[in-house]
Design a protein around this motif. Sequence first.
Motif, mmCIF file in Angstrom:
data_model
loop_
_atom_site.group_PDB
_atom_site.id
_atom_site.type_symbol
_atom_site.label_atom_id
_atom_site.label_comp_id
_atom_site.label_asym_id
_atom_site.label_seq_id
_atom_site.Cartn_x
_atom_site.Cartn_y
_atom_site.Cartn_z
ATOM 1 N N VAL A 26 -3.769 3.681 -120.323
ATOM 2 C CA VAL A 26 -2.725 4.164 -119.418
ATOM 3 C C VAL A 26 -3.241 5.302 -118.548
ATOM 4 O O VAL A 26 -2.956 5.355 -117.343
ATOM 5 C CB VAL A 26 -1.472 4.598 -120.203
ATOM 6 C CG1 VAL A 26 -0.405 5.135 -119.253
ATOM 7 C CG2 VAL A 26 -0.915 3.431 -121.011
ATOM 8 N N SER A 27 -4.021 6.216 -119.125
ATOM 9 C CA SER A 27 -4.557 7.339 -118.352
ATOM 10 C C SER A 27 -5.492 6.852 -117.250
ATOM 11 O O SER A 27 -5.445 7.341 -116.117
ATOM 12 C CB SER A 27 -5.295 8.307 -119.274
ATOM 13 O OG SER A 27 -4.407 8.870 -120.217
ATOM 14 N N TYR B 216 0.262 10.586 -121.036
ATOM 15 C CA TYR B 216 -0.809 9.825 -120.389
ATOM 16 C C TYR B 216 -0.745 9.922 -118.862
ATOM 17 O O TYR B 216 -1.766 9.872 -118.183
ATOM 18 C CB TYR B 216 -0.744 8.347 -120.789
ATOM 19 C CG TYR B 216 -0.682 8.084 -122.272
ATOM 20 C CD1 TYR B 216 -1.251 8.962 -123.194
ATOM 21 C CD2 TYR B 216 -0.043 6.940 -122.778
ATOM 22 C CE1 TYR B 216 -1.185 8.718 -124.559
ATOM 23 C CE2 TYR B 216 0.013 6.686 -124.135
ATOM 24 C CZ TYR B 216 -0.547 7.575 -125.020
ATOM 25 O OH TYR B 216 -0.481 7.331 -126.365
ATOM 26 N N LEU B 217 0.470 10.028 -118.319
ATOM 27 C CA LEU B 217 0.647 10.042 -116.870
ATOM 28 C C LEU B 217 0.427 11.431 -116.263
ATOM 29 O O LEU B 217 0.366 11.566 -115.043
ATOM 30 C CB LEU B 217 2.052 9.559 -116.508
ATOM 31 C CG LEU B 217 2.384 8.097 -116.809
ATOM 32 C CD1 LEU B 217 3.840 7.797 -116.443
ATOM 33 C CD2 LEU B 217 1.447 7.152 -116.074
ATOM 34 N N HIS C 39 -1.118 6.325 -130.412
ATOM 35 C CA HIS C 39 -0.353 7.367 -129.734
ATOM 36 C C HIS C 39 -0.560 8.699 -130.456
ATOM 37 O O HIS C 39 -0.835 8.729 -131.664
ATOM 38 C CB HIS C 39 1.132 7.016 -129.728
ATOM 39 C CG HIS C 39 1.470 5.788 -128.942
ATOM 40 N ND1 HIS C 39 1.004 5.569 -127.678
ATOM 41 C CD2 HIS C 39 2.255 4.705 -129.254
ATOM 42 C CE1 HIS C 39 1.472 4.406 -127.221
ATOM 43 N NE2 HIS C 39 2.232 3.868 -128.157
ATOM 44 N N THR D 206 3.854 8.092 -123.116
ATOM 45 C CA THR D 206 3.491 7.753 -121.741
ATOM 46 C C THR D 206 3.551 8.969 -120.829
ATOM 47 O O THR D 206 2.749 9.114 -119.904
ATOM 48 C CB THR D 206 4.422 6.645 -121.210
ATOM 49 O OG1 THR D 206 4.233 5.470 -122.000
ATOM 50 C CG2 THR D 206 4.108 6.314 -119.753
ATOM 51 N N GLY E 84 6.008 4.932 -127.780
ATOM 52 C CA GLY E 84 5.262 4.590 -126.576
ATOM 53 C C GLY E 84 5.822 5.260 -125.343
ATOM 54 O O GLY E 84 5.079 5.765 -124.499
ATOM 55 N N ASN F 231 -3.502 5.186 -114.509
ATOM 56 C CA ASN F 231 -2.834 6.209 -113.705
ATOM 57 C C ASN F 231 -3.814 6.863 -112.735
ATOM 58 O O ASN F 231 -3.484 7.099 -111.567
ATOM 59 C CB ASN F 231 -2.226 7.267 -114.630
ATOM 60 C CG ASN F 231 -1.463 8.336 -113.876
ATOM 61 O OD1 ASN F 231 -0.623 8.043 -113.036
ATOM 62 N ND2 ASN F 231 -1.769 9.596 -114.163
ATOM 63 N N ALA G 66 -3.891 2.905 -126.098
ATOM 64 C CA ALA G 66 -2.974 3.224 -124.996
ATOM 65 C C ALA G 66 -3.346 4.514 -124.268
ATOM 66 O O ALA G 66 -3.288 4.557 -123.037
ATOM 67 C CB ALA G 66 -1.536 3.309 -125.518
#
Length: 529
Positions: free
Chosen positions: A376-377, A18-19, A75, A15, A11, A380, A372
């Motif tokens: 998360v995207s 995703y960020l 993921h 991340t 994860g 963000n 996720a």
Amino acid sequence: MANTTLSTLSGLDATFLYLETPEQPMHVSSLCLYEVPPKLKRSFSKAVVTHLKKRLHLAPIFTHVIESARFGLGHPSWQTVEAADGIDFDYHVQRVSLPKPGTMRQLEAAVAEAHSRLLDRSHPLWQFTIFSGLSSGEIGFYAKVHHAALDGKGGTVLANSILDLSATPREVPPPEVTPDAATAKPDAKIGAMIGAAFSNSLAQYGKIIRAIPSVAGKVAELAKPVLQKVIATRSAPFKFAPRTPFNVNISATRNFVTATLPFAEVRAAAKVLGGSVNDGILFVCSSALRTYLKGLNDLPKRTLVAAMPVSLREENNQQLNNQASMVLAELGTHHGDAAKRWKAILTSTSKVKESLNSLKSVLPTDYPGLLAPVLVSRLNALVASSKLMERMPAVANVVISNVPGPKVPLYLAGAEMKTFFPVSIITHGLALNITVQTYCANIDFGIIACKVAVPDLNDLGTAIAGGFDELVALAQAKVALDKERDAAVPAEAAPAPAVKKRRAAKTSKTAKEEPIVTRPSSKRSSASR
């Protein structure tokens, strides 16, 4: 070119994918200056490519590409490119010639521009750029790798795979040949993928649930004195950081500067003052930030807070992934008196060490992957578009990271590395990052910032030297004060001559005092600016 499915990203690693946005690249980099032998100067780029081709198998990141999970059901996973000829070296090894006069400042500007560009995810997530044309005669070597693949210490492991301890490269055994069947990529059915995603997520939830009792116990143990203080003083349990020019949304442009300090002198000064090298580095950064913000008439009345990445990696762990978390440290920038600033830093870092020792074994570095990528995207994107980080109270003002490096000279394809400047990441709300790498006898600072938020970053780079001078002066003052106190001890309080003589003899054989420099010196780089 055949691909083989490897493991799913954790994860924490995922991340960083995703960020990532054009304004917020998520790669970590370094700028190294190399002294290249005259006979290699014209052919150094070719020598580097030949060198890398022999060592691709030593660091898996060289042949790993990202494969996203369908529909964001988990993921991403790593795929490996089996054939060495499947690596596009024209993309992975760039060549740039600096215009005359070839100053260090020109190189820093070129690195800032290169650092602002995203890595192409259709290739393995690394790229090197070789800069020629420096007036010093050195070669600049800028290397960037996506943070999804490794953290700071993992970067050291990666460096060890391609670098050598002498100008003569060591012999590296060729990679083991695997059967063709192992390279086949199966076509996963959607149902199987969903099942795998749910199984992986359930496993992660299971880990989290099993960890709850230990985490809860540690948190409760650490929170108890805090809650008692809150009840007794009726004060808030947490203080936010003050607003600064760094706590803004960032643009896609970057500024980058470097600085170098002598390791032995920083260590000696910090030791005299009762602290560590890391404490000394924080003091230098604190003094530099205070000078910089004071020059802008924008120094907060409350202390700046640094977010410090800390490694969760075990001593012998060589995996090229992220095993890190983040802690906060107060920098004491509101104190004009250097001694008070030093004391504030020691107090803060001692609290950090106590908390980290208690929580290090239970801090999570993974989380469930189900949906996720999408969640998360989108979160963000919402944070960026709404400028949420500018509206919310700041938790920290700047990222400061200290990565211990090798103490001996390293070589790449026959050229000696002279510096090791880190080039790290900035994010929305934290537009300034100071990362430090120790190498041989030096401490190399790499300072990266948003060009819009911090247009005059060179002033901060210059202030690093002033912070070092202040650290050394503080240590010298303490040495002088200690000598005055020793001289003021009454004669009758001194030990008998015979005892004093034996002690002196013992000390002369077993103890060696580290010198404190009498004329502080520092430099921005080894090349002319």
